[in-house]
Design an enzyme around this catalytic site. Structure first.
Site, PDB file in Angstrom:
ATOM      1  NE  ARG A   1      16.261 -18.513  -1.753  1.00 49.63           N
ATOM      2  CZ  ARG A   1      14.994 -18.113  -1.614  1.00 49.63           C
ATOM      3  NH1 ARG A   1      14.188 -18.757  -0.800  1.00 49.63           N
ATOM      4  NH2 ARG A   1      14.527 -17.083  -2.303  1.00 49.63           N
TER       5      ARG A   1
ATOM      6  CB  SER B   1      18.482 -13.447  -3.966  1.00 47.33           C
ATOM      7  OG  SER B   1      17.166 -12.977  -4.048  1.00 47.33           O
TER       8      SER B   1
ATOM      9  CD  GLU C   1      19.637 -17.507  -3.172  1.00 48.78           C
ATOM     10  OE1 GLU C   1      19.921 -17.799  -4.354  1.00 48.78           O
ATOM     11  OE2 GLU C   1      18.564 -16.991  -2.829  1.00 48.78           O
TER      12      GLU C   1
HETATM   13  N1  EPU Z   1      14.340  -3.676  -0.464  1.00 47.50           N
HETATM   14  C1  EPU Z   1      14.862  -2.407  -0.525  1.00 47.50           C
HETATM   15  N2  EPU Z   1      15.760  -2.151  -1.516  1.00 47.50           N
HETATM   16  C2  EPU Z   1      16.139  -3.081  -2.428  1.00 47.50           C
HETATM   17  C3  EPU Z   1      15.606  -4.378  -2.347  1.00 47.50           C
HETATM   18  C4  EPU Z   1      14.703  -4.650  -1.351  1.00 47.50           C
HETATM   19  O1  EPU Z   1      14.549  -1.536   0.270  1.00 47.50           O
HETATM   20  O2  EPU Z   1      16.955  -2.760  -3.286  1.00 47.50           O
HETATM   21  C5  EPU Z   1      13.329  -3.977   0.579  1.00 47.50           C
HETATM   22  C6  EPU Z   1      11.934  -4.136  -0.042  1.00 47.50           C
HETATM   23  O3  EPU Z   1      11.280  -2.895  -0.137  1.00 47.50           O
HETATM   24  C7  EPU Z   1      11.260  -5.052   0.941  1.00 47.50           C
HETATM   25  C8  EPU Z   1      12.396  -5.944   1.424  1.00 47.50           C
HETATM   26  O4  EPU Z   1      13.605  -5.242   1.145  1.00 47.50           O
HETATM   27  O5  EPU Z   1      10.774  -4.342   2.049  1.00 47.50           O
HETATM   28  C9  EPU Z   1      12.388  -7.310   0.789  1.00 47.50           C
HETATM   29  O6  EPU Z   1      12.515  -7.193  -0.629  1.00 47.50           O
HETATM   30  P1  EPU Z   1      11.742  -8.183  -1.623  1.00 47.50           P
HETATM   31  O7  EPU Z   1      10.336  -8.319  -1.203  1.00 47.50           O
HETATM   32  O8  EPU Z   1      12.031  -7.739  -3.011  1.00 47.50           O
HETATM   33  O9  EPU Z   1      12.364  -9.606  -1.366  1.00 47.50           O
HETATM   34  P2  EPU Z   1      13.854 -10.069  -1.043  1.00 47.50           P
HETATM   35  O10 EPU Z   1      13.981 -10.350   0.406  1.00 47.50           O
HETATM   36  O11 EPU Z   1      14.807  -9.095  -1.633  1.00 47.50           O
HETATM   37  C10 EPU Z   1      13.347 -12.616  -1.328  1.00 47.50           C
HETATM   38  C11 EPU Z   1      13.978 -13.778  -2.043  1.00 47.50           C
HETATM   39  C12 EPU Z   1      13.645 -13.735  -3.530  1.00 47.50           C
HETATM   40  C13 EPU Z   1      12.123 -13.803  -3.663  1.00 47.50           C
HETATM   41  C14 EPU Z   1      11.514 -12.613  -2.890  1.00 47.50           C
HETATM   42  C15 EPU Z   1      10.007 -12.664  -2.877  1.00 47.50           C
HETATM   43  C16 EPU Z   1      15.987 -14.358  -0.801  1.00 47.50           C
HETATM   44  C17 EPU Z   1      17.477 -14.300  -0.749  1.00 47.50           C
HETATM   45  N3  EPU Z   1      15.418 -13.752  -1.845  1.00 47.50           N
HETATM   46  O12 EPU Z   1      13.934 -11.431  -1.865  1.00 47.50           O
HETATM   47  O13 EPU Z   1      14.209 -14.876  -4.139  1.00 47.50           O
HETATM   48  O14 EPU Z   1      11.744 -13.755  -5.019  1.00 47.50           O
HETATM   49  O15 EPU Z   1      11.950 -12.642  -1.512  1.00 47.50           O
HETATM   50  O16 EPU Z   1       9.583 -13.657  -2.011  1.00 47.50           O
HETATM   51  O17 EPU Z   1      15.372 -14.940   0.079  1.00 47.50           O
HETATM   52  C18 EPU Z   1      16.127 -15.687  -5.298  1.00 47.50           C
HETATM   53  O18 EPU Z   1      16.274 -16.481  -4.372  1.00 47.50           O
HETATM   54  O19 EPU Z   1      16.919 -15.651  -6.279  1.00 47.50           O
HETATM   55  C19 EPU Z   1      15.029 -14.745  -5.245  1.00 47.50           C
HETATM   56  C20 EPU Z   1      14.844 -13.823  -6.185  1.00 47.50           C
END
Ligand code: EPU
Length: 340
Positions: free
Chosen positions: A159, A228, A324
């Site tokens: 990012r 995010s 972010e």
């Molecule tokens: N999780 C929870 N509770 C929540 C949210 C997440 O326990 O409320 C856990 C999930 O179960 C999982 C982990 O956290 O084990 C990661 O969650 P997720 O796969 O949904 O991805 P993220 O890390 O929350 C990142 C990016 C997203 C992107 C997704 C998929 C960042 C800041 N965000 O989210 O990007 O779509 O991975 O690759 O890196 C964005 O930048 O706006 C965005 C949506």
């Protein structure tokens, strides 16, 4: 104080009612050149408004690059795309899929324009822009010309890029160059895509990504948000070991340099903050990493909520989350800490 009359509500997907005065639309290179010869004292470049929140009224100029066009050339091994910075990202992803040029499908449904994609090196479901980027065309205000920047020169990180750092405010992205391999292979390492299997087609990956996003992430058109809100924190291995000893199931992604990326959404979720609301701003009930404008939020609601979330995570995990999203206040771009 100057009275600002133009509503900025529709210029950001967070849709806060704030006001500005001077919105400049750039539709051609000639428009960019004209702007550069008469650069406003205070300005912010807006690339679709899906990662920017207008916390307060802003009297400076809002510059909107709207340069269009998708040109494709092919070599034996690649499709080369030259895309205007004002093209919509998701429409580009769909266009490529229809034309049989694969490699962007993991990045489906990311809101915003193509010119914004390199700034924070958009990424999702195992692919980042830097994986497919060939170059970025950037108009340098000092040199008064377009400079073609190689992927290395863009200094892409998680990012992050040089456009957020050393080059911030010094020019405008006019186009991006993408390089898509004709020898396409599905990227399905991400948990929700694995079950597709290695024979998956690009259309199946696209459909799966759209399904996952729609099930977890609120549609900004229905529930204003900026995706995010915080970055996933990257911690050193000692910190990770400390956390893991205490929280056995903490989701963590080891990085090439030995550091470890931790899921910020999980950290927030563990603080029982899903649904937590301050004024009109709230933590999304399905994905704790997304803060939403639930009910006519004011700028101060989202700032208070963001600081509250940060504080709760510090209290429980001793980790400081970094936003972010980008915030615009009266003085232009501001950090969360600068809002008191
Ligand atoms: N999780 C929870 N509770 C929540 C949210 C997440 O326990 O409320 C856990 C999930 O179960 C999982 C982990 O956290 O084990 C990661 O969650 P997720 O796969 O949904 O991805 P993220 O890390 O929350 C990142 C990016 C997203 C992107 C997704 C998929 C960042 C800041 N965000 O989210 O990007 O779509 O991975 O690759 O890196 C964005 O930048 O706006 C965005 C949506």
């Amino acid at each position: 104080m100057q009275t600002l009359t133009q509503s900025l509500k529709t210029l950001s997907t967070f849709a806060i009612e704030s006001f500005g005065e001077n919105v400049i639309h750039l539709q051609s290179l000639a428009d960019v050149q004209a702007l550069a010869t008469n650069l406003p004292e205070s300005f912010y470049i807006l690339g679709g408004g899906s990662n920017t929140i207008f916390v307060e009224d802003y009297a400076g100029a809002l510059i909107c690059p709207e340069l269009k066009g998708i040109e494709v050339t092919t070599t034996a091994e690649h499709f080369h795309l030259h895309v205007g910075s004002g093209e919509n990202w998701h429409q580009l992803v769909e266009h490529c899929l229809v034309q049989g040029m694969y490699g962007l499908e993991n990045l489906a449904l990311i809101p915003g324009n193509c010119g914004a994609a390199p700034i924070q090196n958009i990424g999702a479901y195992g692919v980042e822009l830097s994986d497919v980027c060939d170059y970025v065309d950037w108009y340098d205000f000092d040199k008064a010309e377009v400079v073609r920047m190689s992927v290395d020169a863009c200094q892409f990180g998680y990012r992050n890029s040089i456009f957020k750092g050393a080059l911030k405010g010094k020019g405008i992205i006019t186009a991006i160059g993408l390089k898509l391999s004709k020898a396409w292979q599905a990227k399905i390492a991400y948990a929700g895509l694995k079950e597709l299997g290695s024979e998956a087609t690009a259309h199946q990956v696209f459909d799966a990504v759209v399904r996952i996003r729609q099930s977890k992430l609120p549609d900004p058109a229905q529930t204003p948000n900026t995706g995010s809100f915080f970055k996933n924190p990257v911690v050193d291995n000692n910190t990770y070991q400390r956390l893991q000893a205490q929280f056995k199931d903490i989701p963590a992604y080891p990085q090439a340099d030995g550091s470890v990326k931790i899921a910020a959404g999980w950290l927030i979720d563990q603080c029982q903050l899903k649904g937590h609301q301050i004024g009109g701003a709230a933590v999304h009930v399905k994905q704790a990493l997304v803060l939403i404008n639930k009910d006519n939020a004011k700028g101060r609601d989202i700032i208070e909520l963001a600081k509250y979330v940060q504080q709760m995570v510090v209290n429980k995990f001793a980790i400081q989350l970094q936003p972010e999203v980008r915030f615009i206040g009266q003085q232009g771009e501001m950090t969360l800490e600068q809002f008191v």
